[in-house]
Design an enzyme around this catalytic site. Structure first.
Site, PDB file in Angstrom:
ATOM      1  N   THR A   2       6.574   6.779  -2.001  1.00  0.00           N
ATOM      2  CA  THR A   2       7.602   5.828  -1.575  1.00  0.00           C
ATOM      3  C   THR A   2       7.590   4.578  -2.467  1.00  0.00           C
ATOM      4  O   THR A   2       6.544   4.175  -2.971  1.00  0.00           O
ATOM      5  CB  THR A   2       7.438   5.412  -0.090  1.00  0.00           C
ATOM      6  OG1 THR A   2       6.289   4.583   0.046  1.00  0.00           O
ATOM      7  CG2 THR A   2       7.341   6.618   0.830  1.00  0.00           C
ATOM      8  N   SER A   4       8.916   4.126  -5.512  1.00  0.00           N
ATOM      9  CA  SER A   4       8.511   4.416  -6.900  1.00  0.00           C
ATOM     10  C   SER A   4       9.626   4.105  -7.895  1.00  0.00           C
ATOM     11  O   SER A   4       9.582   4.544  -9.036  1.00  0.00           O
ATOM     12  CB  SER A   4       8.039   5.865  -7.029  1.00  0.00           C
ATOM     13  OG  SER A   4       8.832   6.740  -6.270  1.00  0.00           O
ATOM     14  N   GLY A   7       7.777  -1.234 -10.380  1.00  0.00           N
ATOM     15  CA  GLY A   7       6.437  -1.791 -10.171  1.00  0.00           C
ATOM     16  C   GLY A   7       5.306  -0.785 -10.111  1.00  0.00           C
ATOM     17  O   GLY A   7       5.237   0.172 -10.900  1.00  0.00           O
ATOM     18  N   ILE A   8       4.422  -0.996  -9.148  1.00  0.00           N
ATOM     19  CA  ILE A   8       3.223  -0.161  -9.005  1.00  0.00           C
ATOM     20  C   ILE A   8       3.616   1.293  -8.725  1.00  0.00           C
ATOM     21  O   ILE A   8       3.048   2.232  -9.288  1.00  0.00           O
ATOM     22  CB  ILE A   8       2.337  -0.716  -7.856  1.00  0.00           C
ATOM     23  CG1 ILE A   8       1.769  -2.085  -8.245  1.00  0.00           C
ATOM     24  CG2 ILE A   8       1.216   0.250  -7.512  1.00  0.00           C
ATOM     25  CD1 ILE A   8       1.035  -2.801  -7.119  1.00  0.00           C
ATOM     26  N   GLY A   9       4.606   1.476  -7.851  1.00  0.00           N
ATOM     27  CA  GLY A   9       5.026   2.833  -7.490  1.00  0.00           C
ATOM     28  C   GLY A   9       5.545   3.612  -8.683  1.00  0.00           C
ATOM     29  O   GLY A   9       5.276   4.814  -8.830  1.00  0.00           O
ATOM     30  N   TYR A 144       2.508 -11.195   5.629  1.00  0.00           N
ATOM     31  CA  TYR A 144       2.253 -10.148   4.623  1.00  0.00           C
ATOM     32  C   TYR A 144       0.784  -9.730   4.659  1.00  0.00           C
ATOM     33  O   TYR A 144       0.462  -8.530   4.671  1.00  0.00           O
ATOM     34  CB  TYR A 144       2.642 -10.666   3.236  1.00  0.00           C
ATOM     35  CG  TYR A 144       2.288  -9.714   2.122  1.00  0.00           C
ATOM     36  CD1 TYR A 144       2.954  -8.505   1.981  1.00  0.00           C
ATOM     37  CD2 TYR A 144       1.266 -10.009   1.220  1.00  0.00           C
ATOM     38  CE1 TYR A 144       2.615  -7.617   0.963  1.00  0.00           C
ATOM     39  CE2 TYR A 144       0.931  -9.130   0.204  1.00  0.00           C
ATOM     40  CZ  TYR A 144       1.607  -7.934   0.083  1.00  0.00           C
ATOM     41  OH  TYR A 144       1.269  -7.055  -0.920  1.00  0.00           O
TER      42      TYR A 144
END
Ligand SMILES: NC(=O)c1ccc[n+]([C@@H]2O[C@H](COP(=O)([O-])OP(=O)(O)OC[C@H]3O[C@@H](n4cnc5c(N)ncnc54)[C@H](OP(=O)(O)O)[C@@H]3O)[C@@H](O)[C@H]2O)c1
Length: 255
Positions: A2, A4, A7-9, A144
Site C-alpha cells: 500500500t 507505493s 516515497g518509501i513505498g 501521528y
C-alpha cells in the site's frame, strides 16, 4: 504494497520487483501509481496497479479486489499513511480520529481482506511500516506518533493470532527518511535555519537539528526497502512479532 506510488513505498515496490516478486503498486493518484509500475516494467520487473482510498471500508475492499484479481497475495506491506505536522494545541479531536483511521484502520482493513487467503495457503508475510516516533515520541505531531505506536502494537497482536499458520507479522521502523518531498522541504528551510548552501552541509546540520543519530545523516528509502525485502523473504521464517529499526541509532535503548 500500500502507498507505493511515492516515497518509501515506491522504493519498496521497486526493490521487491528486482527480487522477482510481482508487485501491486497502490495509491490514490493514478498518474503516480502508473509511473511507478511503468518504471518497474521498464527494468524487466512485473507490476500491476490497484488504485483507491483506504480510509473507507468500500475503498479498501475495491483495492483488495483489484489486487487479488492478478492471483493470490503472499506479502502485504502496509505503508500508506500521512504525517500531519501539527502541535498538541493545533490538533483537533477530528485530526486525531482522521490520522488513526488513515494510518491504522487502513492497515487493519487490508489485513482483514488479505490475511485469510495467506492462512489458507499456509504462507504469508504482513509487514507494517512503523517508526521510531512510536517509542520515542516528539512533542509535536502527537496524533501521528500515537498512530505509529498503534501500528507496532497491532503487528505483535497479529503475530500471536497467526501462531502455527506459516504467516508472520513484523514491523520495519524507519527513522527520518529522505524522500524527494522531504529533501525539497529541507532545501527550502536551510537558509532560515542557517544549515548552509551545499546539500551535504544542509543534510548534516538538518539531521543534527531534527533527528540526531549515530550516522549523521537521514536514511534513504532504499534502506527501508532492504529491511522489508529481508522480512518478506524465506530467510526470515523464524521472525514474527519483531521490529527492525532502520534509523541509524536515532532511537536510544541506552542513553
Ligand atoms: N518519511 C519518513 O521519514 C517516515 C518515517 C517513519 C515512518 N514513515 C511512514 O512511512 C509511510 C510512507 O511515508 P512516505 O514519507 O514515503 O510518504 P509519501 O511519500 O507521502 O507516500 C505516502 C503513500 O501513501 C499513499 N496514501 C496516503 N494516504 C492514503 C490513503 N488515504 N489511501 C490510500 N493511499 C494513501 C500515497 O498515495 P497517493 O498520494 O497516490 O494517494 C503514497 O503512495 C507512511 O505511512 C509514514 O507514516 C515515514
Amino acid at each position: 504494497m500500500t502507498g507505493s506510488s511515492s516515497g518509501i513505498g515506491e522504493a519498496i515496490a521497486k526493490l521487491l520487483a528486482t527480487e522477482g516478486i510481482t508487485v501491486v503498486v497502490h495509491g490514490r493518484d493514478e498518474g503516480r501509481a502508473n509511473a511507478v509500475a511503468e518504471a518497474i516494467r521498464a527494468t524487466g520487473g512485473k507490476a500491476e496497479v490497484a488504485l483507491g482510498d483506504l480510509t473507507t471500508d468500500a475503498g479498501a475492499e475495491a483495492v483488495a479486489t483489484a489486487a487479488l484479481a492478478g492471483g493470490p497475495i503472499d506479502i502485504l506491506v502496509n505503508n500508506a499513511g500521512f504525517i500531519g505536522y501539527l502541535s498538541w494545541e493545533q490538533t483537533t479531536t477530528a485530526d486525531w480520529a482522521e490520522t488513526y483511521n488513515t494510518n491504522v484502520i487502513s492497515s487493519v482493513r487490508m489485513i482483514k481482506h488479505l490475511v485469510p487467503q495467506m492462512r489458507e495457503r499456509h504462507w504469508g508475510r504482513v509487514i507494517q511500516i512503523g517508526g521510531g516516533l512510536s517509542q520515542q515520541p516528539s512533542a509535536i505531531m502527537p496524533h501521528y506518533n500515537a498512530s505509529l505506536a498503534a501500528r507496532h502494537n497491532l503487528a505483535v497482536s497479529l503475530a500471536r493470532e497467526l501462531t502455527d499458520t506459516g504467516v508472520t507479522s513484523n514491523v520495519v521502523a524507519p527513522g527520518a527518511i529522505l524522500t524527494e518531498g522531504f529533501q525539497t522541504a529541507l532545501t527550502h528551510m536551510a537558509q532560515a535555519h542557517g544549515w548552509g548552501d551545499a546539500w551535504e552541509e544542509i543534510e548534516r546540520n538538518a539531521t543534527q537539528a531534527m533527528a540526531p543519530n549515530d550516522t549523521g545523516r537521514f536514511g534513504r528509502p532504499q534502506e527501508i526497502a532492504m529491511a522489508v525485502a529481508y522480512l518478506a523473504s524465506p530467510l526470515a521464517d523464524y521472525i514474527s512479532g519483531a521490529t527492525i529499526r532502520v534509523d541509524g541509532g536515532t532511537v536510544r535503548t541506552v542513553i
